[in-house]
Design a protein around this motif. Structure first.
Motif, mmCIF file in Angstrom:
data_model
loop_
_atom_site.group_PDB
_atom_site.id
_atom_site.type_symbol
_atom_site.label_atom_id
_atom_site.label_comp_id
_atom_site.label_asym_id
_atom_site.label_seq_id
_atom_site.Cartn_x
_atom_site.Cartn_y
_atom_site.Cartn_z
ATOM 1 N N LEU A 195 43.712 47.419 27.295
ATOM 2 C CA LEU A 195 44.034 47.489 28.718
ATOM 3 C C LEU A 195 44.008 48.921 29.239
ATOM 4 O O LEU A 195 43.564 49.173 30.361
ATOM 5 C CB LEU A 195 45.418 46.871 28.980
ATOM 6 C CG LEU A 195 45.516 45.354 28.867
ATOM 7 C CD1 LEU A 195 46.973 44.901 29.017
ATOM 8 C CD2 LEU A 195 44.641 44.670 29.919
ATOM 9 N N TYR A 196 44.492 49.864 28.443
ATOM 10 C CA TYR A 196 44.598 51.252 28.920
ATOM 11 C C TYR A 196 43.235 51.847 29.298
ATOM 12 O O TYR A 196 43.060 52.309 30.429
ATOM 13 C CB TYR A 196 45.298 52.111 27.875
ATOM 14 C CG TYR A 196 45.448 53.552 28.300
ATOM 15 C CD1 TYR A 196 46.457 53.950 29.169
ATOM 16 C CD2 TYR A 196 44.551 54.526 27.847
ATOM 17 C CE1 TYR A 196 46.585 55.274 29.575
ATOM 18 C CE2 TYR A 196 44.665 55.845 28.243
ATOM 19 C CZ TYR A 196 45.683 56.213 29.110
ATOM 20 O OH TYR A 196 45.804 57.514 29.510
ATOM 21 N N PRO A 197 42.245 51.872 28.383
ATOM 22 C CA PRO A 197 40.958 52.478 28.776
ATOM 23 C C PRO A 197 40.265 51.721 29.907
ATOM 24 O O PRO A 197 39.612 52.327 30.763
ATOM 25 C CB PRO A 197 40.135 52.432 27.478
ATOM 26 C CG PRO A 197 40.773 51.377 26.650
ATOM 27 C CD PRO A 197 42.227 51.406 26.993
ATOM 28 N N THR A 198 40.436 50.382 29.923
ATOM 29 C CA THR A 198 39.806 49.598 30.994
ATOM 30 C C THR A 198 40.405 49.941 32.343
ATOM 31 O O THR A 198 39.683 50.100 33.337
ATOM 32 C CB THR A 198 39.978 48.093 30.712
ATOM 33 O OG1 THR A 198 39.439 47.784 29.431
ATOM 34 C CG2 THR A 198 39.271 47.276 31.775
ATOM 35 N N MET A 199 41.731 50.094 32.398
ATOM 36 C CA MET A 199 42.382 50.400 33.664
ATOM 37 C C MET A 199 42.096 51.838 34.108
ATOM 38 O O MET A 199 41.875 52.096 35.303
ATOM 39 C CB MET A 199 43.889 50.173 33.555
ATOM 40 C CG MET A 199 44.614 50.252 34.884
ATOM 41 S SD MET A 199 46.269 49.543 34.821
ATOM 42 C CE MET A 199 45.901 47.808 34.535
ATOM 43 N N VAL A 200 42.062 52.752 33.159
ATOM 44 C CA VAL A 200 41.735 54.139 33.491
ATOM 45 C C VAL A 200 40.336 54.229 34.090
ATOM 46 O O VAL A 200 40.101 54.909 35.098
ATOM 47 C CB VAL A 200 41.845 55.036 32.234
ATOM 48 C CG1 VAL A 200 41.208 56.398 32.489
ATOM 49 C CG2 VAL A 200 43.297 55.218 31.837
ATOM 50 N N GLN A 201 39.394 53.515 33.493
ATOM 51 C CA GLN A 201 38.025 53.511 34.014
ATOM 52 C C GLN A 201 37.952 52.853 35.394
ATOM 53 O O GLN A 201 37.196 53.300 36.267
ATOM 54 C CB GLN A 201 37.104 52.782 33.040
ATOM 55 C CG GLN A 201 36.889 53.519 31.730
ATOM 56 C CD GLN A 201 36.052 52.724 30.742
ATOM 57 O OE1 GLN A 201 35.667 51.589 31.021
ATOM 58 N NE2 GLN A 201 35.796 53.302 29.585
#
Length: 275
Positions: A195-201
């Protein structure tokens, strides 16, 4: 083929490493991390961010609707103005010549000015003469006004493409936030690594497309009759290129290539690879 792929990978890596990543101060990386860890304050900020993203999407859709309406109204109007011949003014012999010209054009013996010709005229160094070659009764002042309005129409039309990307980025982020906020703190923590990298992107995507500028347009302060004004200048090749291919020319692209021809080749290769 392998050598070309290797060169492209190296070019992209150098570009990415030397570039910057756009972020939103409303939902930064630290807040995302805390929210996924179950922090109540960060969760509240994420909920407010969701409200803001939805409101932003609606505002972008309003801008898109306005731009679309302007373009739909302007192009037929400008085409009509460019072909207009005033049959009422002038002496009888001039009115007769104008009437003959209009009749010949109606019979297909003289070409009309079409929207595509108006767009292409922006690329010409003799654009005024190009239009007057097809309509000799169009004054220089009217021709310059038409060309200026055509440039505005193209700017508005190409902005629709950027607005579509920004709207899609907002939809992606809002959908991800809704899905994440429905999870329990334990579920967020368990899925944090995805979830973290997807949301950051997703946040970066919204910030990037909402911050797109006309990097090929330069501004210069000048004084006219004692009044300070901002003069905007641009290379029309970039304007028509963005409009035709629905590609936003970035600051990095402009600085990385010496000539518009090199830039066009690179951008078309990038577009082809992503299709």
């Amino acid at each position: 083929m392998l050598d070309r792929m290797k060169a492209d990978v190296s070019w992209w890596a150098d570009k990415a490493n030397a570039g910057s990543i756009t972020r939103s101060c409303d939902l930064d990386d630290a807040t995302i991390g805390l929210m996924l860890a179950g922090d109540p304050e960060a969760t509240t900020r994420a909920q407010q961010s969701l409200v803001n993203v939805v409101a932003l999407k609606e505002e972008l859709e309003d801008l898109k609707a306005a731009d679309t309406a302007v373009v739909q109204d302007m192009i037929p109007m400008l085409t009509k103005v460019a072909n207009f011949v005033d049959l009422e003014s002038g002496d009888p012999s001039l009115r007769l010549e104008k009437l003959k010209f209009v009749l010949r054009r109606s019979a297909g013996m003289v070409p009309q000015i079409y929207p595509e010709y108006l767009f292409g005229a922006l690329l010409s160094s003799e654009s005024v003469l190009d239009l007057q070659a097809l309509n000799p009764y169009l004054s220089t002042r009217d021709t310059e006004t038409v060309l200026g309005a055509v440039a505005i129409a193209v700017l508005r039309a190409s902005r629709v493409g950027c607005l579509n990307r920004a709207i899609n980025a907002c939809l992606k982020l809002s959908g991800l936030l809704v899905k994440t906020l429905k999870l329990s703190p334990e579920q967020r923590t368990a899925n944090k690594h995805t979830l973290y990298p997807t949301m950051v992107q997703s946040v970066a995507g919204v910030a990037t497309w909402c911050g797109v500028e006309r990097y090929f347009v330069s501004q210069e302060q000048k004084e006219y009759h004692g009044i300070q004004v901002t003069e905007h200048t641009y290379d029309p090749r970039f304007l028509i290129f963005e409009f035709t291919w629905n590609i936003a020319v970035s600051y990095t692209h402009l600085r990385a290539h010496e000539t518009p021809e090199h830039l066009v080749c690179r951008l078309l290769l990038e577009k082809k690879k992503t299709e």
